[in-house]
Design a protein around this motif. Structure first.
Motif, short mmCIF file in Angstrom:
data_model
loop_
_atom_site.label_atom_id
_atom_site.label_comp_id
_atom_site.label_asym_id
_atom_site.label_seq_id
_atom_site.Cartn_x
_atom_site.Cartn_y
_atom_site.Cartn_z
N PHE A 59 -33.56 -23.37 -13.56
CA PHE A 59 -33.57 -22.49 -14.73
C PHE A 59 -33.72 -23.31 -16.00
N ALA A 60 -32.94 -24.39 -16.12
CA ALA A 60 -33.00 -25.24 -17.31
C ALA A 60 -34.35 -25.94 -17.44
N GLN A 61 -34.98 -26.24 -16.31
CA GLN A 61 -36.27 -26.93 -16.34
C GLN A 61 -37.39 -26.00 -16.76
N ARG A 62 -37.31 -24.73 -16.34
CA ARG A 62 -38.42 -23.79 -16.60
C ARG A 62 -38.34 -23.14 -17.99
N VAL A 63 -37.15 -22.79 -18.42
CA VAL A 63 -37.00 -21.97 -19.63
C VAL A 63 -36.65 -22.87 -20.82
N PRO A 64 -37.40 -22.78 -21.92
CA PRO A 64 -37.11 -23.66 -23.07
C PRO A 64 -35.88 -23.19 -23.84
N ILE A 65 -35.20 -24.14 -24.46
CA ILE A 65 -34.14 -23.80 -25.41
C ILE A 65 -34.80 -23.27 -26.67
N SER A 66 -34.28 -22.17 -27.20
CA SER A 66 -34.92 -21.51 -28.35
C SER A 66 -33.91 -21.24 -29.46
N THR A 67 -34.30 -21.51 -30.69
CA THR A 67 -33.57 -21.03 -31.85
C THR A 67 -33.99 -19.58 -32.12
N GLU A 293 -4.06 -23.50 -30.73
CA GLU A 293 -5.21 -22.94 -31.45
C GLU A 293 -6.49 -23.02 -30.63
N ASP A 294 -6.40 -23.53 -29.41
CA ASP A 294 -7.57 -23.61 -28.55
C ASP A 294 -7.96 -22.23 -28.05
N LEU A 295 -9.26 -22.06 -27.76
CA LEU A 295 -9.79 -20.77 -27.34
C LEU A 295 -10.29 -20.86 -25.90
N LEU A 296 -9.86 -19.92 -25.07
CA LEU A 296 -10.28 -19.86 -23.68
C LEU A 296 -11.71 -19.34 -23.61
N LEU A 297 -12.61 -20.11 -23.02
CA LEU A 297 -14.00 -19.69 -22.88
C LEU A 297 -14.09 -18.59 -21.84
N LEU A 298 -14.74 -17.47 -22.20
CA LEU A 298 -14.84 -16.31 -21.31
C LEU A 298 -16.05 -16.49 -20.40
N LEU A 299 -15.81 -16.54 -19.10
CA LEU A 299 -16.84 -17.00 -18.17
C LEU A 299 -17.42 -15.92 -17.29
N ASN A 300 -16.88 -14.70 -17.32
CA ASN A 300 -17.48 -13.62 -16.52
C ASN A 300 -17.75 -12.39 -17.36
N HIS A 301 -18.30 -12.62 -18.55
CA HIS A 301 -18.52 -11.56 -19.53
C HIS A 301 -20.00 -11.42 -19.89
N GLY A 302 -20.88 -11.72 -18.91
CA GLY A 302 -22.31 -11.52 -19.12
C GLY A 302 -23.01 -12.61 -19.88
N ILE A 303 -22.37 -13.78 -20.04
CA ILE A 303 -22.97 -14.90 -20.76
C ILE A 303 -22.93 -16.14 -19.88
N TYR A 304 -24.08 -16.77 -19.73
CA TYR A 304 -24.17 -18.06 -19.04
C TYR A 304 -24.31 -19.14 -20.09
N TYR A 305 -23.44 -20.16 -20.02
CA TYR A 305 -23.36 -21.17 -21.06
C TYR A 305 -23.99 -22.50 -20.64
N GLU A 306 -24.61 -23.15 -21.62
CA GLU A 306 -24.97 -24.55 -21.52
C GLU A 306 -24.56 -25.22 -22.82
N PRO A 330 -16.50 -34.71 -27.30
CA PRO A 330 -17.79 -34.62 -28.02
C PRO A 330 -18.09 -33.20 -28.50
N ARG A 331 -18.87 -33.13 -29.57
CA ARG A 331 -19.36 -31.84 -30.05
C ARG A 331 -20.65 -31.48 -29.31
N TYR A 332 -20.75 -30.20 -28.96
CA TYR A 332 -21.95 -29.69 -28.29
C TYR A 332 -22.49 -28.50 -29.06
N ALA A 333 -23.81 -28.42 -29.15
CA ALA A 333 -24.44 -27.19 -29.63
C ALA A 333 -24.38 -26.17 -28.49
N LEU A 334 -23.97 -24.95 -28.83
CA LEU A 334 -23.74 -23.93 -27.81
C LEU A 334 -25.05 -23.22 -27.48
N ILE A 335 -25.43 -23.26 -26.20
CA ILE A 335 -26.64 -22.62 -25.70
C ILE A 335 -26.21 -21.49 -24.77
#
Length: 510
Positions: A59-67, A293-306, A330-335
């Motif tokens: 999936f990551a190889q075929r689909v480009p990251i887009s702004t 103050e940390d936030l739990l990442l929601l992982l089964n709410h219709g969003i796939y993260y990179e 490290p800081r990551y840009a959220l995809i």
């Protein structure tokens, strides 16, 4: 009895939360399979072979990251009513926000799947966690005062009255299930008013007689409303109006600068605060532990993260990390790829992980310089354009500048604003005209800034401080960053940098 049923229903979410916390990678793999299977017959699904049983690496190889700007040609067709482009069917609702360089506002599709499996599921999660951590608060025993925006006809589809655009809060409110609408206040006819001064006044008068136990919204606007409620009631503080108020669910801007002000407005030991990370693109995370103050990442709410390492930004073939590959620090840009048809979409936010078991994050900023202390979402492109317009109008030229927020002052109940520290090569013939044009240009370019500036309700006119020649050069030299590629950060969500530079100036200039 209804409250008992609602309490039972939201508590069921605790077991689901535990499931994705304990099995995060399996949850994300399932989300990706669901997204690809659902969208395999769309235009994008056929183009990138979603029906081929893609794994994460393929999936990551075929689909480009887009702004947003890169995805906009496809999004524009969706806005105009074309079906099956990015997601099955025709999308009717769009969340409108700022932060783009190619238009005054950006329009994010909001599908029924993203509402039901994302926003509303996460809302139940937040309610379940709040009732679990604070059983004495009786979260469902009174009214939740939710303060949001408004929606309007879709300008790209004037012949379709059922297609609407608006703030994500308004889209969520308009489509709420009956059980959620039952426990919230004010009624929709007030909550969705588009004239903010009238809206605040009418809502304040309506909620005076309500048993409000929970607040939900952006701190910026909530302060304006609470002040008016206190004023109308002739009370010393909000606890005299709502003695059972015990919880504020807040998001959109950093809460730290507002904390003391809320303590003064709500001087109650049993008052609790929980943060949510709810964007136009989806409901991403929430504060699941009261003392962190940390936030739990929601992982089964219709969003796939990179997660894109920042050194990969701007690369021709950037390599994003999957959830399994991220590290603490490290800081990551959220995809994100979502059930609204956003595929490998760079939301523009950066996060850093504070825990990997479970996956918890903190919002670290934006991929670009930004100013969003009050929900105004001013990006560097807005600032540069506003400075250029002000210079043209006043004959000025600018050597360097930076801007930072002026936060609400708890002592005198002043509103927030922006302070612009500008070093000129050529001074403007009229400094008052300079800041007026800068302000007007920002309002024209940025709909969120314009909304906050409307009649000075949340933001007052910017303040201009003129820096003597050499100010920023001296500051850079003091940091060991003079020359080369080092630059003065244009915008900051903190006053730290601005205060450092101001300390260099003579007292009479500050």
């Amino acid at each position: 009895m209804l409250n008992s049923i609602l309490s039972w229903a939201v508590q069921r979410r605790l077991s689901d939360i535990a499931q994705f916390r304990d099995y995060p990678h399996e949850a994300q793999a399932q989300v990706l399979r669901m997204l690809l299977r659902t969208a395999q017959d769309t235009e994008w699904g056929r183009k990138y072979g979603f029906g081929d049983g893609l794994k994460a690496a393929e999936f990551a190889q075929r689909v480009p990251i887009s702004t947003y700007e890169e995805l906009y040609p496809a999004l524009e067709r969706v806005l105009q009513g074309e079906a099956n482009v990015l997601w099955p069917g025709r999308v009717q609702w769009f969340a409108k926000s700022s932060g783009t360089t190619n238009a005054r506002s950006k329009y994010i599709p909001v599908t029924q799947e993203s509402l039901q499996e994302g926003h509303y599921r996460a809302g139940r999660d937040m309610t379940a966690l709040a009732t679990y951590h604070y059983p004495e608060c009786k979260v469902l025993g009174g009214k939740t005062l939710s303060l949001g925006g408004t929606h309007a006809p879709n300008p790209f589809r004037p012949a379709d009255p059922d297609s609407r655009v608006g703030d994500v809060s308004a889209v969520i409110m308009q489509n709420l299930p009956a059980w959620a609408e039952y426990i919230r206040t004010p009624p929709l006819e007030l909550a969705l008013l588009d004239e903010w001064e009238e809206k605040i006044e009418r809502i304040a008068r309506h909620v005076l007689t309500q048993d409000v136990t929970v607040l939900a919204g952006v701190p910026t606007w909530m302060i304006v409303l609470l002040r008016r409620v206190v004023e109308l009631a002739g009370a010393a503080n909000i606890t005299e109006v709502w003695p059972n108020l015990s919880l504020f669910l807040h998001g959109a801007v950093a809460f730290g600068p507002y904390r003391e002000l809320f303590r003064q407005l709500i001087p109650r030991k049993q008052m609790h605060y929980l943060e949510i990370y709810n964007a136009s693109e989806g409901y991403l995370a929430l504060q699941d532990e009261p003392n962190s103050e940390d936030l739990l990442l929601l992982l089964n709410h219709g969003i796939y993260y990179e997660f894109l390492p920042l050194d990969q930004l701007g690369q021709e073939h950037p390599r994003a990390c999957t959830l399994e590959e991220v590290e603490i620090g490290p800081r990551y840009a959220l995809i994100m790829s979502t059930n609204a048809g956003l595929w490998r979409y760079n939301i523009g936010d950066t996060v850093r992980f504070t825990s990997l078991a479970p996956y918890r994050i903190r919002i670290a900023g934006r991929t670009k310089h930004f100013l969003n202390a009050f929900g105004e979402e001013v990006v560097i492109e807005n600032a540069d354009a506003a400075i250029a317009a002000a210079c043209q109008a006043t004959g000025a030229t600018v050597r360097d500048f930076t801007a930072a927020p002026i936060y609400f002052n708890a002592a005198d109940a002043s509103r927030g604003g922006h302070q612009w520290l500008v070093e000129f090569n050529v001074q403007p013939v009229d400094t008052d005209r300079f800041i007026a044009v800068l302000d007007d240009t920002l309002r024209q370019l940025n709909s969120d800034y314009d909304a906050k500036r409307h009649r000075d309700l949340a933001l007052v006119r910017p303040v201009l401080t003129v820096a003597p020649p050499g100010t920023f050069e001296q500051w850079l030299a003091g940091k060991g960053k003079l020359g080369g590629q080092h630059k003065v950060p244009r915008l900051s969500n903190s006053r730290e940098l601005l205060e450092e530079v101001l300390r260099q100036l003579p007292e009479e200039l500050v």
